[in-house]
Design a protein around this motif. Structure first.
Motif, PDB file in Angstrom:
ATOM      1  N   GLU A  77       0.829  -1.213   0.000  1.00 38.52           N
ATOM      2  CA  GLU A  77       0.000   0.000   0.000  1.00 38.52           C
ATOM      3  C   GLU A  77       0.864   1.263   0.000  1.00 38.52           C
ATOM      4  OE1 GLU A  77      -2.551  -0.824   3.393  1.00 38.52           O
ATOM      5  OE2 GLU A  77      -4.232  -0.547   2.026  1.00 38.52           O
ATOM      6  N   LEU A  78       1.975   1.187   0.702  1.00 41.60           N
ATOM      7  CA  LEU A  78       2.874   2.346   0.720  1.00 41.60           C
ATOM      8  C   LEU A  78       3.492   2.544  -0.667  1.00 41.60           C
ATOM      9  CD1 LEU A  78       4.134   4.606   2.367  1.00 41.60           C
ATOM     10  CD2 LEU A  78       5.863   2.995   3.186  1.00 41.60           C
ATOM     11  N   ALA A  79       3.809   1.443  -1.355  1.00 44.14           N
ATOM     12  CA  ALA A  79       4.324   1.541  -2.730  1.00 44.14           C
ATOM     13  C   ALA A  79       3.289   2.197  -3.641  1.00 44.14           C
ATOM     14  CB  ALA A  79       4.693   0.155  -3.253  1.00 44.14           C
ATOM     15  N   GLN A  80       2.016   1.855  -3.427  1.00 43.98           N
ATOM     16  CA  GLN A  80       0.946   2.474  -4.228  1.00 43.98           C
ATOM     17  C   GLN A  80       0.866   3.972  -3.954  1.00 43.98           C
ATOM     18  OE1 GLN A  80      -2.257  -0.052  -2.930  1.00 43.98           O
ATOM     19  NE2 GLN A  80      -2.343  -1.110  -4.898  1.00 43.98           N
ATOM     20  N   ALA A  81       1.023   4.320  -2.673  1.00 44.81           N
ATOM     21  CA  ALA A  81       0.978   5.737  -2.297  1.00 44.81           C
ATOM     22  C   ALA A  81       2.130   6.499  -2.955  1.00 44.81           C
ATOM     23  CB  ALA A  81       1.058   5.873  -0.780  1.00 44.81           C
ATOM     24  N   LEU A  82       3.302   5.892  -2.991  1.00 39.37           N
ATOM     25  CA  LEU A  82       4.454   6.545  -3.623  1.00 39.37           C
ATOM     26  C   LEU A  82       4.222   6.686  -5.127  1.00 39.37           C
ATOM     27  CD1 LEU A  82       7.306   4.721  -1.665  1.00 39.37           C
ATOM     28  CD2 LEU A  82       6.595   7.098  -1.397  1.00 39.37           C
ATOM     29  N   GLY A  83       3.638   5.656  -5.712  1.00 37.55           N
ATOM     30  CA  GLY A  83       3.305   5.716  -7.140  1.00 37.55           C
ATOM     31  C   GLY A  83       2.320   6.843  -7.429  1.00 37.55           C
ATOM     32  N   GLN A  84       1.391   7.067  -6.492  1.00 38.38           N
ATOM     33  CA  GLN A  84       0.421   8.148  -6.654  1.00 38.38           C
ATOM     34  C   GLN A  84       1.118   9.510  -6.598  1.00 38.38           C
ATOM     35  OE1 GLN A  84      -3.018   7.625  -7.179  1.00 38.38           O
ATOM     36  NE2 GLN A  84      -2.829   9.790  -7.749  1.00 38.38           N
ATOM     37  N   CYS A  85       2.105   9.621  -5.702  1.00 41.89           N
ATOM     38  CA  CYS A  85       2.881  10.875  -5.623  1.00 41.89           C
ATOM     39  C   CYS A  85       3.557  11.149  -6.965  1.00 41.89           C
ATOM     40  CB  CYS A  85       3.965  10.765  -4.549  1.00 41.89           C
ATOM     41  SG  CYS A  85       3.351  10.756  -2.865  1.00 41.89           S
ATOM     42  N   LEU A  86       4.173  10.119  -7.531  1.00 46.40           N
ATOM     43  CA  LEU A  86       4.845  10.258  -8.823  1.00 46.40           C
ATOM     44  C   LEU A  86       3.835  10.649  -9.902  1.00 46.40           C
ATOM     45  CD1 LEU A  86       7.249   9.880 -10.737  1.00 46.40           C
ATOM     46  CD2 LEU A  86       6.916   7.419 -10.599  1.00 46.40           C
ATOM     47  N   ALA A  87       2.684   9.960  -9.889  1.00 47.72           N
ATOM     48  CA  ALA A  87       1.654  10.234 -10.896  1.00 47.72           C
ATOM     49  C   ALA A  87       1.189  11.682 -10.828  1.00 47.72           C
ATOM     50  CB  ALA A  87       0.471   9.288 -10.696  1.00 47.72           C
ATOM     51  N   ASP A  88       1.037  12.211  -9.608  1.00 48.94           N
ATOM     52  CA  ASP A  88       0.560  13.582  -9.444  1.00 48.94           C
ATOM     53  C   ASP A  88       1.518  14.599 -10.061  1.00 48.94           C
ATOM     54  OD1 ASP A  88      -1.665  12.716  -8.168  1.00 48.94           O
ATOM     55  OD2 ASP A  88      -1.012  13.231  -6.153  1.00 48.94           O
ATOM     56  N   SER A  89       2.799  14.227 -10.144  1.00 43.44           N
ATOM     57  CA  SER A  89       3.787  15.144 -10.725  1.00 43.44           C
ATOM     58  C   SER A  89       3.764  15.131 -12.248  1.00 43.44           C
ATOM     59  CB  SER A  89       5.193  14.753 -10.271  1.00 43.44           C
ATOM     60  OG  SER A  89       5.293  14.844  -8.883  1.00 43.44           O
ATOM     61  N   LEU A  90       3.045  14.189 -12.827  1.00 44.92           N
ATOM     62  CA  LEU A  90       3.085  14.009 -14.286  1.00 44.92           C
ATOM     63  C   LEU A  90       1.824  14.521 -14.967  1.00 44.92           C
ATOM     64  CD1 LEU A  90       4.459  10.344 -14.288  1.00 44.92           C
ATOM     65  CD2 LEU A  90       5.773  12.431 -14.609  1.00 44.92           C
ATOM     66  N   ILE A  91       1.013  15.279 -14.210  1.00 40.00           N
ATOM     67  CA  ILE A  91      -0.283  15.656 -14.775  1.00 40.00           C
ATOM     68  C   ILE A  91      -0.156  16.543 -16.006  1.00 40.00           C
ATOM     69  CG2 ILE A  91      -1.780  15.329 -12.753  1.00 40.00           C
ATOM     70  CD1 ILE A  91      -1.306  18.229 -12.039  1.00 40.00           C
ATOM     71  N   ASP A  92       0.982  17.220 -16.138  1.00 42.29           N
ATOM     72  CA  ASP A  92       1.150  18.097 -17.299  1.00 42.29           C
ATOM     73  C   ASP A  92       1.794  17.399 -18.495  1.00 42.29           C
ATOM     74  OD1 ASP A  92       0.059  20.181 -15.931  1.00 42.29           O
ATOM     75  OD2 ASP A  92       1.980  20.903 -15.166  1.00 42.29           O
ATOM     76  N   TRP A  93       2.099  16.124 -18.358  1.00 46.14           N
ATOM     77  CA  TRP A  93       2.742  15.426 -19.480  1.00 46.14           C
ATOM     78  C   TRP A  93       1.787  15.350 -20.658  1.00 46.14           C
ATOM     79  CZ3 TRP A  93       6.544  10.839 -18.917  1.00 46.14           C
ATOM     80  CH2 TRP A  93       7.646  11.267 -18.191  1.00 46.14           C
ATOM     81  N   PRO A  94       2.332  15.528 -21.869  1.00 50.40           N
ATOM     82  CA  PRO A  94       1.442  15.440 -23.030  1.00 50.40           C
ATOM     83  C   PRO A  94       0.878  14.029 -23.179  1.00 50.40           C
ATOM     84  CG  PRO A  94       3.758  15.590 -23.692  1.00 50.40           C
ATOM     85  CD  PRO A  94       3.717  15.793 -22.219  1.00 50.40           C
ATOM     86  N   ARG A  95      -0.363  13.983 -23.560  1.00 53.21           N
ATOM     87  CA  ARG A  95      -0.999  12.680 -23.797  1.00 53.21           C
ATOM     88  C   ARG A  95      -0.408  12.065 -25.059  1.00 53.21           C
ATOM     89  NH1 ARG A  95      -3.930  10.759 -19.524  1.00 53.21           N
ATOM     90  NH2 ARG A  95      -4.117  12.583 -18.220  1.00 53.21           N
ATOM     91  N   SER A  96       0.012  10.839 -24.967  1.00 58.20           N
ATOM     92  CA  SER A  96       0.534  10.163 -26.144  1.00 58.20           C
ATOM     93  C   SER A  96      -0.084   8.780 -26.226  1.00 58.20           C
ATOM     94  CB  SER A  96       2.061  10.039 -26.061  1.00 58.20           C
ATOM     95  OG  SER A  96       2.516   9.104 -27.017  1.00 58.20           O
ATOM     96  N   PRO A  97      -0.796   8.505 -27.296  1.00 61.96           N
ATOM     97  CA  PRO A  97      -1.429   7.184 -27.409  1.00 61.96           C
ATOM     98  C   PRO A  97      -0.397   6.069 -27.558  1.00 61.96           C
ATOM     99  CG  PRO A  97      -1.736   8.465 -29.422  1.00 61.96           C
ATOM    100  CD  PRO A  97      -1.083   9.374 -28.437  1.00 61.96           C
ATOM    101  N   GLN A  98       0.834   6.475 -27.903  1.00 61.22           N
ATOM    102  CA  GLN A  98       1.882   5.473 -28.129  1.00 61.22           C
ATOM    103  C   GLN A  98       2.606   5.060 -26.850  1.00 61.22           C
ATOM    104  OE1 GLN A  98       2.501   4.205 -31.200  1.00 61.22           O
ATOM    105  NE2 GLN A  98       0.724   5.395 -31.824  1.00 61.22           N
TER     106      GLN A  98
END
Ligand SMILES: [Zn+2]
Length: 246
Positions: A77-98
């Motif tokens: 669960e802590l690993a999931q929480a850390l993954g969520q932190c990382l994900a939150d930092s990527l919200i501005d990444w361009p969407r790429s279907p590839q």
């Protein structure tokens, strides 16, 4: 120490202990640890080995402690929480279907011991948040390696040589390898080389943490960009990591 009455109240309110400081919390981290973890976010990006390297924070302080707990206390669960932190930092990444995320696999005996692969849990959390596919099957680890901690860069390179296999999928697209810690980069370079040898292209490495001395090793001096983050969500508020009470 908590009194029996406090323990009783905690049980009554279904409160559990914060994974990092043991204080009562309704979710896996208390407010204070959530704040400290949020402060670990110092994303950097640089070029190395022909790929873009993107690392969320230094492998130090509370982030280091959290990652050690993920591994040694088997805290998924802590690993999931850390993954969520990382994900939150990527919200501005361009969407790429590839784009597809490929977690670095761990050896089978370590997987059985721990019950999960932390890189896979982190990659899955990012994939779910960003809507990217997470490819857990194409990259396989053929053999176990000894712990790389304490080995020189050259010894690490030799230890991981030939340990991966890549089963190319039909639509490999833009591959981002995902791992929890970047030290000398030996494991990620080996995985990248294996994928390239099979005709696919690795676009980047996405890391939760990097060892502080890494830039000197892997990047040209001054080439690492320290990225500015928009205001991040608190890991213990407004996210799947949840709310905490102190
Ligand atoms: Zn705490």
């Amino acid at each position: 120490m908590f009194t029996p009455l406090q323990q009783f109240c905690d049980r009554l309110l279904l409160r559990s202990a914060c994974r990092l400081c043991q204080r009562p919390a309704t979710e896996i981290l208390c407010l204070d640890c959530g704040r400290q973890l949020q402060a670990c976010a110092q994303p950097r990006q640089w070029q190395s080995y022909g790929v873009t390297v993107w690392a969320w924070g230094d492998y130090a302080g509370l982030l280091r402690r959290a990652l050690q707990q993920v591994k040694f206390d088997r805290d998924r669960e802590l690993a999931q929480a850390l993954g969520q932190c990382l994900a939150d930092s990527l919200i501005d990444w361009p969407r790429s279907p590839q784009l597809q995320l490929v977690p670095i696999p761990i050896a089978r005996d370590r997987y059985q011991q721990r019950g999960f692969n932390q890189a896979e849990v982190i990659a899955s959390a990012v994939a779910a948040a960003q809507g990217w596919p997470c490819n857990r099957r194409s990259l396989r680890r053929l053999q176990a390696t000894q712990a790389l901690h304490g080995l020189s860069a050259e010894a690490r390179r030799q230890e991981v040589a030939g340990v991966f296999d890549w089963q190319a999928s039909r639509q490999s697209g833009e591959i981002w390898l995902v791992d929890d810690i970047l030290t000398t980069g030996a494991t990620l370079r080996e995985a990248t080389q294996t994928i390239r040898a099979n005709g696919d292209r690795v676009r980047g490495w996405l890391l939760l943490s990097q060892t502080p001395a890494l830039e000197g090793l892997n990047a040209d001096k001054g080439s690492a960009t320290i990225l500015k983050l928009k205001k991040q969500r608190h890991p213990c508020r407004d996210s799947s990591v949840g709310r905490a009470e102190d």
